[in-house]
Design an enzyme around this catalytic site. Structure first.
Site, PDB file in Angstrom:
ATOM      1  N   LYS A  79       5.732 -24.450   1.327  1.00 32.68           N
ATOM      2  CA  LYS A  79       5.207 -23.906   2.659  1.00 32.68           C
ATOM      3  C   LYS A  79       3.624 -23.779   2.233  1.00 32.68           C
ATOM      4  O   LYS A  79       3.042 -23.643   1.386  1.00 32.68           O
ATOM      5  CB  LYS A  79       5.715 -22.630   3.165  1.00 32.68           C
ATOM      6  N   SER A 154       7.669 -18.229  10.601  1.00 29.22           N
ATOM      7  CA  SER A 154       6.479 -19.263  10.621  1.00 29.22           C
ATOM      8  C   SER A 154       6.748 -20.484   9.590  1.00 29.22           C
ATOM      9  O   SER A 154       6.114 -21.415   9.638  1.00 29.22           O
ATOM     10  CB  SER A 154       5.222 -18.355  10.396  1.00 29.22           C
ATOM     11  N   SER A 178       9.766 -14.741   8.909  1.00 30.35           N
ATOM     12  CA  SER A 178       9.474 -16.078   8.797  1.00 30.35           C
ATOM     13  C   SER A 178      10.534 -16.774   7.736  1.00 30.35           C
ATOM     14  O   SER A 178      10.244 -18.335   7.789  1.00 30.35           O
ATOM     15  CB  SER A 178       8.038 -16.321   8.302  1.00 30.35           C
TER      16      SER A 178
HETATM   17  N1  GLN Z   1       6.769 -13.706  13.713  1.00 29.73           N
HETATM   18  C1  GLN Z   1       6.446 -12.715  12.978  1.00 29.73           C
HETATM   19  C2  GLN Z   1       4.737 -12.575  13.057  1.00 29.73           C
HETATM   20  O1  GLN Z   1       4.362 -13.217  13.703  1.00 29.73           O
HETATM   21  C3  GLN Z   1       6.586 -12.932  11.410  1.00 29.73           C
HETATM   22  C4  GLN Z   1       5.746 -13.689  10.785  1.00 29.73           C
HETATM   23  C5  GLN Z   1       6.186 -13.743   9.343  1.00 29.73           C
HETATM   24  O2  GLN Z   1       7.259 -13.422   8.815  1.00 29.73           O
HETATM   25  N2  GLN Z   1       5.215 -14.446   8.796  1.00 29.73           N
HETATM   26  O3  GLN Z   1       4.250 -11.793  12.447  1.00 29.73           O
END
Ligand code: GLN
Length: 485
Positions: A79, A154, A178
């Site tokens: 990532k 994400s 995410s």
């Molecule tokens: N979707 C969640 C957020 O926007 C989690 C994101 C993540 O786990 N990095 O914060």
């Protein structure tokens, strides 16, 4: 069977026994990638061609090795918020578009030590803030099962790449879901380890008390394999835990008789799609038939997890992102007349809308006069959520829930309404708030789109999660399915 359809473990066995060369493996995935990647766009930096060259070198090295590490010559994607020495690490942000780190994250160092080959840096929502990759400053990644839909986020690029079969495994990061949410949307396995299990050194910080790096793979066994490599105390991350790391592969293939699985009533409520509910409960029934004991539990404060998370995560983000000021590294605005203007123009031009929203929310909740009402209160809720989980774990070994309230949504469907977007994490954020391990595994389909089953475990008990997840996986064929086949 084509090499690109094989799991990391199967490929590892073939390479270690010298039946297949690393270059044959990497070329098989490169071929697959040349067909699929132009459609799904999972990479911000695509290193497939370099990977092929690298693999040829590994072919030669392998001849000289006495013992071959399990990941030797195998492709893994990373990532793009995980630091890679000499390779651009953008966080899918204009702020870091040209940033080349001078150091590797600990997890990358560990993979390198194993002789892995990096295939590229995968797309994400800017600084990991989002649930769809639509917040990437560069482009949106597509779901390999349906190109009109999001891959989740994400870690959407990592999950899409593994789901499409263009790489056998990838690393993601999980602050509120995410790893697990995109894994569910793309029909693959995503594990968020216990907070502290894996070093965060070199993971670009979003919300430091919630962030964890973890594997996204096709099979549960591969998840165990990667956990064996990336786990452990790291002196460079004071929050990494000094806990013994078990051999996670030893949990693979174990019986599940007598294991107690809790069903938290708060996770099967309104807002959950009825077909998802049925699919997840069917998976639980299958486990029950195999001798697991099903126990109903209640965790009343978990319903406040989203609200508390969206105070705590932005608060930490507002502090962590203060470093992007145009002075030391990253983007700097072209024209300015004084320092203050340089700061504000840099941050205005460098950050996207969601990141700015989080910085504003976080700054507000931390500001004097509001701190007690928001930040402090959210921290108290966080403690109550943890206690709810600990109470449940007095009675059960693992918890089973849906990973997401519905399957992958259409691109553009939720971009106008941040709250709708935030709600796609409703079943995953409480796990981060409590610092627990959670895994998402495929458990069926709705209208041709994958559905995820989430298993949540006790602190540092990833082993039991892998055990139950693997048992379930082998009773079904979802892990053998690829989009478009
Ligand atoms: N979707 C969640 C957020 O926007 C989690 C994101 C993540 O786990 N990095 O914060």
């Amino acid at each position: 069977m084509s090499l690109w359809k094989k799991s990391l473990k199967e490929l590892s066995d073939l390479v270690v026994s010298k039946e297949v060369k690393p270059s044959e493996v990497v070329e098989a995935f490169a071929d697959r990638s040349s067909q699929i990647e132009p459609h799904i766009k999972s990479y911000v930096t695509d290193l497939t061609q370099q990977a092929v060259e690298e693999a040829k070198k590994k072919d030669e090295e392998i001849a000289k090795l006495e013992s071959i590490p399990p990941l030797f010559g195998l492709p893994v994607a990373v990532k793009d918020n995980i630091s890679t020495k000499g390779i651009r690490t953008t966080c899918s942000s204009k702020m870091l578009e040209n940033y080349i780190p001078p150091f590797d994250a600990t997890v990358v160092e560990k993979l390198k030590h194993q002789g892995y080959i990096i295939t590229g840096k995968t797309n994400l929502d800017e600084f990991a803030m989002g649930s769809s990759t639509e917040n990437s400053a560069f482009f949106t990644t597509k779901n390999p099962w349906d190109y009109s839909r999001v891959p989740g986020g994400s870690s959407g690029g990592s999950a899409a790449a593994v789901g499409a079969g263009i790489v056998p495994a990838a690393l993601g990061s999980d602050t509120g879901g995410s790893i697990r949410q995109p894994a569910a949307f793309c029909g693959v396995v995503g594990l968020k380890p216990t907070y502290g299990r894996v070093s965060r050194y070199g993971l670009v910080a979003f919300a430091s008390s919630l962030d964890q790096i973890g594997p996204i793979t096709r099979t549960v066994e591969d998840s165990a394999l990667l956990m064996n490599v990336i786990s452990g105390k790291d002196p460079r991350d004071s929050t990494s835990a000094d806990k013994e790391v078990p051999d996670f592969l030893s949990y693979i293939g174990k019986e599940i008789k007598g294991i107690k699985i809790g069903i938290p009533e708060e996770f099967f409520v309104e807002g959950l799609d009825s077909q998802i509910k049925e699919t997840v409960l069917n998976a639980v029934k299958q486990l029950e038939k195999e001798g697991a004991e099903i126990v109903q539990v209640s965790m009343p404060t978990t319903k406040y997890a989203i609200e508390a998370y969206y105070i705590i995560a932005p608060s930490e983000a507002s502090s962590n992102l203060a470093r992007y000021d145009g002075v030391r590294y990253g983007y700097r605005t072209a024209e300015y007349s004084d320092l203050e203007e340089m700061y504000s123009k840099t941050r205005d031009e460098g950050f996207g809308a969601e990141v700015k929203r989080r910085i504003m929310l976080g700054t507000y909740s931390l500001s004097s006069g509001y701190y007690d009402a928001y930040y402090l209160k959210a921290q108290k809720v966080r403690t109550l959520i943890y206690q709810d989980f600990m109470d449940a774990f007095q009675k059960v070994d693992v918890l089973a829930t849906p990973t997401t309230p519905d399957v992958a949504f259409k691109i553009g469907e939720k971009t106008e309404d941040p709250v709708q977007m935030y709600l796609s994490d409703i079943f995953t954020v409480s796990v981060n708030m409590a610092g627990l391990p959670g895994i998402s595994i495929p458990c069926g389909f709705k209208d041709g789109l994958p559905v995820g089953l989430q298993l949540i475990g006790k602190p540092f008990d990833e082993g039991t999660l892998l055990q139950v997840a693997h048992y379930y996986e082998r009773m079904n064929d979802f892990y053998k399915m690829f989009p478009g086949e």
